[in-house]
Scaffold this motif. Structure first.
Motif, PDB file in Angstrom:
ATOM      1  N   LEU A  19      27.424  -0.167 -35.246  1.00  0.00           N
ATOM      2  CA  LEU A  19      26.073  -0.581 -34.579  1.00  0.00           C
ATOM      3  C   LEU A  19      25.261  -1.580 -35.535  1.00  0.00           C
ATOM      4  CD1 LEU A  19      24.442   3.049 -33.629  1.00  0.00           C
ATOM      5  CD2 LEU A  19      25.122   1.205 -32.036  1.00  0.00           C
ATOM      6  N   PHE A  20      25.306  -1.359 -36.855  1.00  0.00           N
ATOM      7  CA  PHE A  20      24.634  -2.242 -37.712  1.00  0.00           C
ATOM      8  C   PHE A  20      25.280  -3.527 -37.802  1.00  0.00           C
ATOM      9  CE2 PHE A  20      23.249   1.668 -40.392  1.00  0.00           C
ATOM     10  CZ  PHE A  20      22.139   1.932 -39.678  1.00  0.00           C
ATOM     11  N   HIS A  21      26.727  -3.736 -37.785  1.00  0.00           N
ATOM     12  CA  HIS A  21      27.482  -4.841 -37.915  1.00  0.00           C
ATOM     13  C   HIS A  21      27.303  -5.547 -36.454  1.00  0.00           C
ATOM     14  CE1 HIS A  21      30.004  -5.012 -41.286  1.00  0.00           C
ATOM     15  NE2 HIS A  21      29.614  -3.460 -41.374  1.00  0.00           N
ATOM     16  N   THR A  22      27.265  -4.936 -35.427  1.00  0.00           N
ATOM     17  CA  THR A  22      27.242  -5.640 -34.284  1.00  0.00           C
ATOM     18  C   THR A  22      25.810  -5.846 -33.514  1.00  0.00           C
ATOM     19  OG1 THR A  22      27.836  -3.865 -32.705  1.00  0.00           O
ATOM     20  CG2 THR A  22      29.822  -5.319 -33.501  1.00  0.00           C
ATOM     21  N   LYS A  23      24.893  -4.739 -33.644  1.00  0.00           N
ATOM     22  CA  LYS A  23      23.798  -5.003 -32.972  1.00  0.00           C
ATOM     23  C   LYS A  23      22.778  -5.457 -34.129  1.00  0.00           C
ATOM     24  CE  LYS A  23      22.041  -2.059 -29.810  1.00  0.00           C
ATOM     25  NZ  LYS A  23      21.595  -0.983 -28.889  1.00  0.00           N
ATOM     26  N   GLY A  24      23.056  -5.161 -35.413  1.00  0.00           N
ATOM     27  CA  GLY A  24      21.849  -5.486 -36.303  1.00  0.00           C
ATOM     28  C   GLY A  24      21.050  -4.094 -36.551  1.00  0.00           C
ATOM     29  N   PHE A  25      20.141  -4.407 -37.620  1.00  0.00           N
ATOM     30  CA  PHE A  25      19.456  -3.197 -38.251  1.00  0.00           C
ATOM     31  C   PHE A  25      18.253  -3.043 -37.217  1.00  0.00           C
ATOM     32  CE2 PHE A  25      21.816  -4.322 -41.951  1.00  0.00           C
ATOM     33  CZ  PHE A  25      22.443  -3.036 -42.195  1.00  0.00           C
TER      34      PHE A  25
ATOM     35  N   GLY B  24      13.887 -13.248 -32.257  1.00  0.00           N
ATOM     36  CA  GLY B  24      14.682 -13.282 -31.622  1.00  0.00           C
ATOM     37  C   GLY B  24      14.725 -13.100 -30.179  1.00  0.00           C
ATOM     38  N   PHE B  25      15.734 -13.433 -29.418  1.00  0.00           N
ATOM     39  CA  PHE B  25      15.703 -13.034 -28.128  1.00  0.00           C
ATOM     40  C   PHE B  25      15.993 -11.563 -27.625  1.00  0.00           C
ATOM     41  CE2 PHE B  25      16.918 -17.704 -28.134  1.00  0.00           C
ATOM     42  CZ  PHE B  25      16.046 -18.108 -27.597  1.00  0.00           C
ATOM     43  N   GLY B  26      16.774 -11.014 -28.521  1.00  0.00           N
ATOM     44  CA  GLY B  26      17.063  -9.605 -28.164  1.00  0.00           C
ATOM     45  C   GLY B  26      15.763  -8.563 -28.441  1.00  0.00           C
ATOM     46  N   ALA B  27      15.202  -8.967 -29.471  1.00  0.00           N
ATOM     47  CA  ALA B  27      14.157  -7.993 -30.038  1.00  0.00           C
ATOM     48  C   ALA B  27      12.673  -8.459 -29.410  1.00  0.00           C
ATOM     49  CB  ALA B  27      13.815  -7.956 -31.479  1.00  0.00           C
ATOM     50  N   THR B  28      12.605  -9.452 -28.581  1.00  0.00           N
ATOM     51  CA  THR B  28      11.582  -9.835 -27.899  1.00  0.00           C
ATOM     52  C   THR B  28      11.430  -9.197 -26.558  1.00  0.00           C
ATOM     53  OG1 THR B  28      11.220 -12.023 -28.830  1.00  0.00           O
ATOM     54  CG2 THR B  28      10.286 -11.765 -26.739  1.00  0.00           C
ATOM     55  N   SER B  29      10.212  -8.252 -25.924  1.00  0.00           N
ATOM     56  CA  SER B  29      10.368  -7.169 -25.110  1.00  0.00           C
ATOM     57  C   SER B  29       9.431  -7.905 -23.922  1.00  0.00           C
ATOM     58  CB  SER B  29       9.866  -5.809 -25.490  1.00  0.00           C
ATOM     59  OG  SER B  29       8.484  -6.191 -25.910  1.00  0.00           O
ATOM     60  N   ASP B 114      28.334 -11.866 -30.338  1.00  0.00           N
ATOM     61  CA  ASP B 114      29.374 -10.840 -29.898  1.00  0.00           C
ATOM     62  C   ASP B 114      28.537  -9.840 -28.530  1.00  0.00           C
ATOM     63  OD1 ASP B 114      31.103 -11.429 -31.771  1.00  0.00           O
ATOM     64  OD2 ASP B 114      29.783 -10.021 -33.226  1.00  0.00           O
ATOM     65  N   THR B 115      27.371 -10.208 -28.164  1.00  0.00           N
ATOM     66  CA  THR B 115      26.635  -9.387 -27.507  1.00  0.00           C
ATOM     67  C   THR B 115      25.889 -10.043 -26.171  1.00  0.00           C
ATOM     68  OG1 THR B 115      24.948  -9.665 -28.721  1.00  0.00           O
ATOM     69  CG2 THR B 115      26.139  -7.811 -29.110  1.00  0.00           C
ATOM     70  N   ALA B 116      25.844 -11.319 -26.219  1.00  0.00           N
ATOM     71  CA  ALA B 116      24.999 -11.892 -25.008  1.00  0.00           C
ATOM     72  C   ALA B 116      25.731 -13.326 -24.661  1.00  0.00           C
ATOM     73  CB  ALA B 116      23.544 -11.678 -25.234  1.00  0.00           C
ATOM     74  N   PRO B 117      26.922 -13.125 -23.765  1.00  0.00           N
ATOM     75  CA  PRO B 117      27.599 -14.324 -23.399  1.00  0.00           C
ATOM     76  C   PRO B 117      26.673 -15.486 -23.180  1.00  0.00           C
ATOM     77  CG  PRO B 117      28.679 -12.489 -22.648  1.00  0.00           C
ATOM     78  CD  PRO B 117      27.217 -11.843 -23.208  1.00  0.00           C
ATOM     79  N   ALA B 118      25.897 -15.237 -22.142  1.00  0.00           N
ATOM     80  CA  ALA B 118      25.055 -16.465 -21.492  1.00  0.00           C
ATOM     81  C   ALA B 118      24.373 -17.197 -22.597  1.00  0.00           C
ATOM     82  CB  ALA B 118      24.051 -15.960 -20.438  1.00  0.00           C
TER      83      ALA B 118
END
Lengths: 204, 204
Positions: A19-25, B24-29, B114-118
Motif C-alpha cells: 500500500l505504502f509503495h503504490t498508493k503512498g502514505f 496532487g490529483f488523487g488527494a484533492t477531493s 501505477d494507478t491512474a492511466p489517463a
C-alpha cells in the motif's frame, strides 16, 4: 512490548508495504490498513498510535534496509568499480520490479515535502546518508584518477542521486527500462575518466 | 458551451490549481473543489463530469503552458545559449516559488504512473514533447561543436530532464536551492564542450 507484540508490529508493517509503495502514505487509509492486515481497529491501535506512526516506522525501517542495500552494492575491488556496481544494482533492482512502485524515498519526497514534515524529515535523512556514502566512494575514485574532478565528490554524489531519481520516475511513467538505462549509461560516460574498457551495461 | 460557460470552466481550473499542485490529483477531493470554488455540487457537475475531468483538463492546459514556457526559454543567439537560457530559467522558476509545489508533471508522474492511466498518459505526452524540443536544440549544439557527443541528442535530452526532475525533488525536500543549483551547474559542466567562458549561474 514483548516478542509477540514486536512480531505483530512487524507483520503489520509487512502487510502495509505494498500500500505504502503504490498508493503512498497520504492516500493509504486506516480502512485500507484494517483490510490488508485483517485486524480490528482496536487491535491495530493497540500496536500503533495511528496511521502516521505505522507509516513513519515503515519509512524508517525501509531507510535502514536501503543503507544495507547500499553497503552491499558499494562493493568491488576499486572505488570506481564499487560505484559502477551500485549503479548497475540500482538499475537491476527497479528493472526486476518492472518499474512499478518506483523509489519509496523519491515518492515520499514528492508526496510529503510540502505537507507532512515528519515524513519529509525521515526522507531527507535517508537521502543525506545515501549522498554521504556515495561521496566517500566518489572521492576515493577521484583520488585514484578514475572519476572526473569537474565537481566535488559531494556535488557529484548529489547529482548521481538526482539523475537516478529522475530516471526511475521516467521509467516508471513510460513503463520502459530505456529512461533509467539511459541515465545510468550517461552517468557512466560522464563520470568515469577512462572509458576505454567500459563494459556495456550488464543486465540485458 | 457558450463563452460564459467557458469562463466558468476556466475559473474552476484556476481555483483548483493550488490544490492540484500541492495535494496532487488523487488527494484533492470533490469537497475540496467545492470549498475552493465556492460552488454547489450541482453547479460544478454542470461544467465538468467530475473530479477526474477537472484534473485532466487542468493537466492538459498546464502542459500547453509549459510548452509555451519552453519555447520562450529556448531562445538565444546560438543553440548552446538556448539550452543554457532554458536551464537557468528552469532554476529561476522553481527558486522564485521557494521550491514549493515542485514540478507538476514530475509530481503527477510519481502519483499516477501505477494507478491512474489517463493522467499518466497526459503526463508522458508532456515529457515526450519536452524531450523532443530539447533534443532539437541539443542536436544543433552538437553540430556546432558546443555540446559534447558522448550520447545522442535524444539521450542527452532525456538525461537533462531526469537530472532536473531529481534536482527539483531534492530542493523541494530539503527546502534549499543547493540541490537544483548543483544539478544545473553539473549539467553545464558535463554538457558544454567549451567551458572557458562559462559564466557563473545568473540568479544569485
Amino acid at each position: 512490548m514483548g516478542a509477540k507484540g514486536e512480531k505483530t508490529r512487524q507483520k503489520i508493517l509487512e502487510d502495509a508495504a505494498e500500500l505504502f509503495h503504490t498508493k503512498g502514505f497520504g492516500a493509504t487509509s486506516v480502512r485500507d490498513l484494517l483490510q490488508v492486515t485483517g485486524m480490528t481497529k482496536g487491535s491495530l491501535y493497540f500496536h500503533f498510535s495511528g496511521k502516521d506512526e505505522i507509516g513513519l516506522e515503515y519509512l524508517r525501517q525501509a531507510g535502514e534496509r536501503f543503507m544495507a542495500f547500499l553497503d552491499e552494492g558499494l562493493e568491488g575491488p576499486s572505488a570506481v568499480e564499487k560505484l559502477d556496481n551500485f549503479l548497475q544494482q540500482a538499475f537491476a533492482y527497479h528493472r526486476a520490479r518492472g518499474f512499478v512502485g518506483g523509489c519509496l524515498f523519491g515518492n515520499t519526497a514528492l508526496e510529503t515535502s510540502d505537507t507532512a514534515p515528519a515524513f519529509a524529515r525521515v526522507t531527507a535523512a535517508t537521502f543525506n546518508q545515501w549522498r554521504k556514502k556515495l561521496a566517500v566512494i566518489i572521492e576515493q575514485a577521484q583520488n585514484d584518477g578514475t572519476v572526473c574532478r569537474i565537481r566535488s565528490a559531494d556535488e557529484l554524489a548529489e547529482f548521481v542521486i538526482a539523475a537516478l531519481e529522475g530516471g526511475i520516475m521516467q521509467s516508471r511513467l513510460h513503463k520502459s527500462e530505456a529512461p533509467m538505462r539511459n541515465c545510468v549509461e550517461t552517468l557512466r560516460m560522464m563520470l568515469y575518466s577512462d572509458k576505454t574498457d567500459l563494459q556495456p551495461h550488464k543486465p540485458h
